[in-house]
Design a protein around this motif. Structure first.
Motif, mmCIF file in Angstrom:
data_model
loop_
_atom_site.group_PDB
_atom_site.id
_atom_site.type_symbol
_atom_site.label_atom_id
_atom_site.label_comp_id
_atom_site.label_asym_id
_atom_site.label_seq_id
_atom_site.Cartn_x
_atom_site.Cartn_y
_atom_site.Cartn_z
ATOM 1 N N ARG A 63 36.862 48.041 40.023
ATOM 2 C CA ARG A 63 35.823 48.880 38.385
ATOM 3 C C ARG A 63 35.197 47.967 38.384
ATOM 4 N N THR A 80 35.691 51.085 47.307
ATOM 5 C CA THR A 80 37.368 50.878 46.455
ATOM 6 C C THR A 80 38.445 50.950 48.405
ATOM 7 N N PRO A 98 32.153 46.930 42.093
ATOM 8 C CA PRO A 98 31.463 48.636 41.209
ATOM 9 C C PRO A 98 31.578 49.615 42.411
#
Length: 217
Positions: free
Chosen positions: A31, A38, A35
């Motif tokens: 994160r 995932t 950003p």
């Protein structure tokens, strides 16, 4: 006692840590550093299995040395407030090895301080030697450095030692030094990981109690 020296990996072999500690810690780091990027838990297991965590971060995510340092800082912050739970039956395996006059060592990609804390928190007998991530890169798994030191320190030949690990770096290290290898399959049932371990391990177990019976045989 089948082997004089029991050499254990730590994460997902002694403690259930990837799913409960390292994966959520890595998501926190992503994160901050990447950003929008995932990874699923299963894919995180796959990347750690092969090619390994650092090659994944550098090769696929393009992390710089500075970013890797920030990732480690995120991990340290997360693990400072979380402790992994040992798998049922592991304590008894270590206690029996020690009681019978055997040696217990840890070769891991976790830090020494974290391994010791997990052992203390889970009331596990402390290992005789620990080789963790604090070792220089050229001495970490899959390098055979730890096995060489253990062999030299205790006067053991490779067949008097056994490596228990859930991932490929431990297998590669054991194979390179001629140490018998036990695949630890109780952390995940991802097909390609399980298939590799079944095919390449000297023996492969999906339950801790199977390992206990084997070591006492």
């Amino acid at each position: 006692m089948r082997y004089k020296c029991l050499i254990l990996d730590h994460d997902d072999t002694v403690v259930n840590s990837t799913a409960t500690i390292h994966y959520p810690a890595f998501l926190e780091a992503l994160r901050l550093l990447r950003p929008g990027v995932t990874i699923s838990l299963d894919d995180y297991f796959r990347e750690n299995f092969d090619p390994g965590f650092i090659p994944y971060c550098v090769g696929k995510l393009g992390m710089t040395d500075e970013e890797l340092e920030r990732e480690v800082a995120c991990w340290r912050a997360y693990v400072s407030g979380h402790t992994a739970r040992a798998y049922d039956g592991v304590k008894e395996i270590i206690e029996r090895q020690k009681a019978q006059g055997g040696i217990v060592c840890v070769v891991s990609h976790s830090y020494d301080f974290n391994i010791r804390r997990d052992y203390e928190t889970n009331h596990l007998p402390m290992p005789d030697m620990i080789f963790g991530w604090e070792c220089p890169p050229e001495q970490r798994k899959p390098a055979t450095y730890a096995l060489e030191v253990i062999s030299r320190t205790y006067g053991l030949n490779p067949k008097e030692m056994v490596m228990v690990d859930d991932a490929k770096p431990g297998y590669d290290m054991a194979k390179a030094y001629g140490v018998p290898f036990v695949g630890a399959g109780w952390a995940t049932d991802i097909p390609e990981i399980r298939d590799f371990m079944r095919k390449n391990s000297d023996v492969y177990f999906t339950r801790v109690e199977e390992l206990a019976a084997y070591l006492n045989g």
